[in-house]
Structure formats: C-alpha cells, structure tokens
Design a protein around this motif. Structure first.
Motif, PDB file in Angstrom:
ATOM      1  N   SER A 202      -8.110  -7.824   8.255  1.00  0.00           N
ATOM      2  CA  SER A 202      -6.946  -8.241   9.061  1.00  0.00           C
ATOM      3  C   SER A 202      -6.410  -7.054   9.863  1.00  0.00           C
ATOM      4  O   SER A 202      -6.430  -5.916   9.382  1.00  0.00           O
ATOM      5  CB  SER A 202      -5.829  -8.782   8.153  1.00  0.00           C
ATOM      6  N   ASN A 203      -5.933  -7.361  11.054  1.00  0.00           N
ATOM      7  CA  ASN A 203      -5.323  -6.333  11.904  1.00  0.00           C
ATOM      8  C   ASN A 203      -3.898  -6.781  12.240  1.00  0.00           C
ATOM      9  O   ASN A 203      -3.692  -7.875  12.765  1.00  0.00           O
ATOM     10  CB  ASN A 203      -6.124  -6.136  13.194  1.00  0.00           C
TER      11      ASN A 203
ATOM     12  N   GLN B 155       5.307  -6.135  17.115  1.00  0.00           N
ATOM     13  CA  GLN B 155       5.912  -5.748  18.390  1.00  0.00           C
ATOM     14  C   GLN B 155       6.820  -4.524  18.176  1.00  0.00           C
ATOM     15  O   GLN B 155       7.652  -4.509  17.272  1.00  0.00           O
ATOM     16  CB  GLN B 155       6.746  -6.908  18.963  1.00  0.00           C
ATOM     17  N   GLY B 156       6.610  -3.562  18.968  1.00  0.00           N
ATOM     18  CA  GLY B 156       7.427  -2.341  18.917  1.00  0.00           C
ATOM     19  C   GLY B 156       7.077  -1.443  17.752  1.00  0.00           C
ATOM     20  O   GLY B 156       7.848  -0.555  17.412  1.00  0.00           O
ATOM     21  N   GLY B 157       5.960  -1.684  17.091  1.00  0.00           N
ATOM     22  CA  GLY B 157       5.585  -0.836  15.962  1.00  0.00           C
ATOM     23  C   GLY B 157       4.132  -0.410  16.038  1.00  0.00           C
ATOM     24  O   GLY B 157       3.380  -0.816  16.927  1.00  0.00           O
ATOM     25  N   ASP B 158       3.775   0.415  15.108  1.00  0.00           N
ATOM     26  CA  ASP B 158       2.385   0.874  15.058  1.00  0.00           C
ATOM     27  C   ASP B 158       1.478  -0.199  14.437  1.00  0.00           C
ATOM     28  O   ASP B 158       1.865  -0.916  13.509  1.00  0.00           O
ATOM     29  CB  ASP B 158       2.282   2.154  14.239  1.00  0.00           C
ATOM     30  N   ALA B 159       0.279  -0.268  14.978  1.00  0.00           N
ATOM     31  CA  ALA B 159      -0.713  -1.212  14.439  1.00  0.00           C
ATOM     32  C   ALA B 159      -1.165  -0.757  13.060  1.00  0.00           C
ATOM     33  O   ALA B 159      -1.201   0.453  12.765  1.00  0.00           O
ATOM     34  CB  ALA B 159      -1.897  -1.318  15.377  1.00  0.00           C
ATOM     35  N   ASP B 160      -1.492  -1.701  12.250  1.00  0.00           N
ATOM     36  CA  ASP B 160      -1.995  -1.387  10.902  1.00  0.00           C
ATOM     37  C   ASP B 160      -3.061  -2.427  10.534  1.00  0.00           C
ATOM     38  O   ASP B 160      -3.258  -3.426  11.242  1.00  0.00           O
ATOM     39  CB  ASP B 160      -0.849  -1.406   9.899  1.00  0.00           C
ATOM     40  N   SER B 161      -3.732  -2.223   9.427  1.00  0.00           N
ATOM     41  CA  SER B 161      -4.813  -3.150   9.024  1.00  0.00           C
ATOM     42  C   SER B 161      -4.704  -3.474   7.542  1.00  0.00           C
ATOM     43  O   SER B 161      -4.026  -2.792   6.775  1.00  0.00           O
ATOM     44  CB  SER B 161      -6.177  -2.539   9.338  1.00  0.00           C
TER      45      SER B 161
ATOM     46  N   GLU C  92      -2.134  -5.690   2.168  1.00  0.00           N
ATOM     47  CA  GLU C  92      -1.418  -5.758   3.434  1.00  0.00           C
ATOM     48  C   GLU C  92      -0.707  -4.419   3.672  1.00  0.00           C
ATOM     49  O   GLU C  92      -0.610  -3.587   2.760  1.00  0.00           O
ATOM     50  CB  GLU C  92      -0.410  -6.906   3.388  1.00  0.00           C
ATOM     51  N   PRO C  93      -0.212  -4.199   4.845  1.00  0.00           N
ATOM     52  CA  PRO C  93       0.409  -2.893   5.135  1.00  0.00           C
ATOM     53  C   PRO C  93       1.537  -2.529   4.177  1.00  0.00           C
ATOM     54  O   PRO C  93       1.716  -1.357   3.824  1.00  0.00           O
ATOM     55  CB  PRO C  93       0.925  -3.060   6.571  1.00  0.00           C
ATOM     56  N   GLU C  94       2.327  -3.485   3.769  1.00  0.00           N
ATOM     57  CA  GLU C  94       3.483  -3.154   2.944  1.00  0.00           C
ATOM     58  C   GLU C  94       3.378  -3.627   1.506  1.00  0.00           C
ATOM     59  O   GLU C  94       4.261  -3.372   0.692  1.00  0.00           O
ATOM     60  CB  GLU C  94       4.755  -3.773   3.583  1.00  0.00           C
ATOM     61  N   GLN C  95       2.283  -4.362   1.168  1.00  0.00           N
ATOM     62  CA  GLN C  95       2.160  -4.845  -0.209  1.00  0.00           C
ATOM     63  C   GLN C  95       0.716  -5.133  -0.571  1.00  0.00           C
ATOM     64  O   GLN C  95      -0.127  -5.340   0.291  1.00  0.00           O
ATOM     65  CB  GLN C  95       2.994  -6.117  -0.391  1.00  0.00           C
ATOM     66  N   ASN C  96       0.461  -5.077  -1.895  1.00  0.00           N
ATOM     67  CA  ASN C  96      -0.847  -5.471  -2.438  1.00  0.00           C
ATOM     68  C   ASN C  96      -0.647  -6.733  -3.290  1.00  0.00           C
ATOM     69  O   ASN C  96       0.276  -6.804  -4.105  1.00  0.00           O
ATOM     70  CB  ASN C  96      -1.430  -4.364  -3.310  1.00  0.00           C
ATOM     71  N   ILE C  97      -1.549  -7.709  -3.069  1.00  0.00           N
ATOM     72  CA  ILE C  97      -1.403  -9.002  -3.760  1.00  0.00           C
ATOM     73  C   ILE C  97      -2.672  -9.292  -4.574  1.00  0.00           C
ATOM     74  O   ILE C  97      -3.794  -9.197  -4.054  1.00  0.00           O
ATOM     75  CB  ILE C  97      -1.155 -10.142  -2.754  1.00  0.00           C
ATOM     76  N   PHE C  98      -2.509  -9.671  -5.834  1.00  0.00           N
ATOM     77  CA  PHE C  98      -3.630 -10.091  -6.679  1.00  0.00           C
ATOM     78  C   PHE C  98      -3.381 -11.533  -7.117  1.00  0.00           C
ATOM     79  O   PHE C  98      -2.301 -11.858  -7.612  1.00  0.00           O
ATOM     80  CB  PHE C  98      -3.766  -9.185  -7.910  1.00  0.00           C
ATOM     81  N   ARG C  99      -4.361 -12.389  -6.916  1.00  0.00           N
ATOM     82  CA  ARG C  99      -4.240 -13.794  -7.277  1.00  0.00           C
ATOM     83  C   ARG C  99      -5.379 -14.196  -8.237  1.00  0.00           C
ATOM     84  O   ARG C  99      -6.514 -13.757  -8.072  1.00  0.00           O
ATOM     85  CB  ARG C  99      -4.301 -14.690  -6.044  1.00  0.00           C
TER      86      ARG C  99
END
Length: 388
Positions: free
Chosen positions: A64-65, A69-75, A257-264
């Motif tokens: 995922s990319n 808006q108005g921020g730096d891109a992350d993946s 994800e940029p701000e969190q890690n998810i385990f399901r």
C-alpha cells in the motif's frame, strides 16, 4: 493285456509331463492378467493418499502507498495466510473411504485369481479328457489290429471270405482316421490351455490329475465377497460426499500501516444453505439397496448351484460304478469272443459289436471322470477354495 498296456502307456506319459499343480503355480506367477491386479492395488493406495492429503494453504501479499494531502508519502503492506482445515468427522470418513477402496482392490485381485484358477482348471480338464480319449483310440486300434491279424490268418486258412477280411481291414483303417481326429482335438485343447495362461513355451503336461471337492467351513464365494466390498466402498464414498461442510479456513493476517500495526486471526466458515447434500444421501441409500439385492440374488443362486452340483456328483458316481461293473463283464466277453473268432465259433460282426460296446463304455468312463472333475472345480470356485 490291453488294460495293462494302456496303464503302462499312461504312466510313462505322466512321468515325462509337468504335473498340473506345478503348471498352475507357474501360470499364476507369470500371468500378466494377475500382475495388473497388483498395479490396481497400488493405484488404489495412491487414490487413498489423495483423499487424505492436506489442502494447500494460500498466501496473499499486498503493498500500500499512502499519500495524504499536505503530508509526506508513506507505505505499508499486508500479509495474509489461509489454511483450509478439514473437519474431524470428514477426515475420518475419508480415511474409511481410502480403506474401502484398498480393500475393494484387494478383493478384485482375489476374484481375478479365483477366476483364473477356475478357468485354467476347466481348460486343463478338457485337455486331459481329449488326451485320454486319444489314448483310448490307440487302445481301440490295438484291438482292431489284432482282429485284423486273426482275420488274415482265417482268410489264409479259408474259413472266412475276402469280404469279411476287407471288412476287418476297413474297420482298422477307420480307427486310424479316428486317431488322427483325436490327435487334432487334443492338440486344439492343449493350445487353448497354453493360450489362456499366456505360456511362452510348449511343455508336456501330465493329464492324469484328478480334482476333488474341498469342503470349506464357510462359503466364501469371491463374487459375493467382491459385491460386499463394492457396497462398502459405495457407502463410504457416499458418506464423504454427503458431508454438508468439509472445510473451514483459518486466516492469519498481519497489516503494517504508517501509524499502526494490525494482526488479525479468524475463520472463514461456508454457510450450508442451498447445497445440503440431500440428493447425495438419497443416492447412497439407493446404491446400498442395489448392492444388497445383488448380494441376495447371488447368494440364492449359489445355494441352488451347489445343490445342483451335489446331486449331479451323486448321479455321476452311480453311473461310474455301473459302467465299471459293465466294463469288467465286457472285457471278459471280448476275450471269449476273440478266442471264439479264432476257432470260427464267432463271426466278425459279433466280435466287432462287443469291441464297440467295450470302447463305448470306456468312453463313458472318460466322460464321467471329466464331468466329475468339472463338478469339483466349480464347487471349489463357488465355496472360495481358489481365493488364496
């Protein structure tokens, strides 16, 4: 003297021939037909392994990319692993089906062996009959030759006409033709036996083997046993196919994800709404009933067949005794008539009549012996003697 001579010939021929048991053992060992049964068993085992093997897992990879808006891109990325798990009851059903398939293949091999032994034995019985008939024809020729020699002596002495001499000569020649026909028939039955057993070489086979009934504690007819194995396989297959739910999927997923890690961790369970396998259950019941009816019909026919064979054996043994008693008298009468013909007390027609009656009685005994052998072969096949 004739009886002693024929016995000596019979013994000499049997000494140089391979006995039937050895011939049958070698035929079974070399039979490509029976070897194919072994391949079928190996194939059945492979089919069983296919039924019980695990399903392959699946792996999903996702990238995922993120471009706010108005921020730096992350993946980010996501990994998902799915493993189908067979339900416990379904697994047991497939193990039972695998076992039923292998047992059915083994029973098919047993049936093939029993049929091969039965047919080989029957073809051997025909061959033995024809060889004994040929031997009897040679014996008949010896009698006719002796009568012809006596006729020549009497013709020289002037006690019979040339017509009577020619008549004894014709009788002698006719029996020579009969011998050639008997040789042809024995040759055909011999090669029929070799062809069926797929023998790669010609071997002299002893034709004096006799078959006898072997009593079994229980009737283990191979055809009936095979029907039962087929029924078990059909029921096991229906049991597998009638399972409403076979698999559930266990899913493990990791997402970064940029701000969190998810385990399901979860499970995917199919909903059994439209396909409830009700038709498969009805088909299984019908198939089971079909095999039951076939088995009942086969069992009833086997009982009748065994009863028929027993009654036929009793009649054949009675006929054998009657013909043996008649033969003793005919041998005595033939000897008396030969002596009488030498001294002109008996005419040629009377002597030939006694000779033909004696040969006919011996033919009857050969036919009776052959029928008793066939009777024993069928009895042994039906009761399961040839299963091993």
């Amino acid at each position: 003297m004739i009886k002693i001579l024929s016995t000596i010939i019979l013994l000499n021929l049997s000494l140089f021939g391979q006995n039937f048991d050895a011939f049958l053992k070698e035929a079974i060992k070399n039979s490509t037909y029976l070897k194919s049964s072994d391949l079928s068993i190996s194939q059945a085992k492979q089919q069983g392994d296919i039924l019980t093997r695990y399903e392959n897992p699946s792996l999903e990879l996702e990238y995922s990319n993120f471009s706010p808006q108005g921020g730096d891109a992350d993946s980010g990325y996501r990994l998902s692993y799915t493993q189908p798990l067979r339900l416990w009851g379904v697994g047991n059903d497939k193990i039972k089906l695998s076992d039923a398939i292998i047992k059915s293949a083994n029973m098919q091999k047993t049936l093939n062996l029993a049929e091969f032994t039965r047919t080989t034995s029957l073809l051997y019985s025909i061959y033995a009959h024809d060889k004994k008939y040929l031997l009897l024809s040679n014996e008949q020729l010896n009698i006719a030759k002796r009568i012809y020699e006596i006729s020549k002596e009497r013709y020289k002495a002037g006690t019979i006409s040339r017509g009577e001499l020619l008549q004894s000569s014709i009788d002698y020649k006719m029996i020579e033709i009969k011998i050639q026909e008997a040789k042809l028939k024995a040759n055909e039955s011999y090669f029929s036996l070799l062809e069926y057993t797929k023998s790669t070489k010609e071997v002299e086979i002893d034709f004096t083997h006799s078959f006898s009934k072997i009593q079994m504690k229980n009737i283990n007819n191979p055809e009936l046993l095979y029907l039962k194995k087929q029924k078990n396989k059909s029921l096991a297959n229906a049991k597998v196919n009638s399972n409403k739910l076979e698999f559930i999927n266990i899913v493990g997923e990791y997402e970064k994800e940029p701000e969190q890690n998810i385990f399901r961790l979860g499970a995917s369970i199919p909903l059994v709404i439209f396909n409830t396998k009700s038709q498969e259950k009805r088909i299984a019941k019908l198939q089971s009933d079909k095999f039951d009816l076939q088995a009942q019909n086969k069992s009833q026919r086997l009982k009748i067949e065994l009863s028929k064979l027993t009654k036929k054996e009793n009649l054949l043994l009675l006929l054998k005794t009657q013909n043996q008693n008649t033969l003793k008298l005919q041998l005595e009468v033939l000897k008396m008539f030969e002596q009488g013909y030498k001294i002109a007390n008996v005419n040629l027609l009377e002597l030939q009549y006694i000779q033909n009656k004696l040969i006919k009685t011996k033919e009857n005994l050969i036919n009776i012996e052959s029928s008793l052998n066939e009777n024993a072969i069928w009895h042994n096949y039906i009761t399961g003697v040839y299963n091993d």
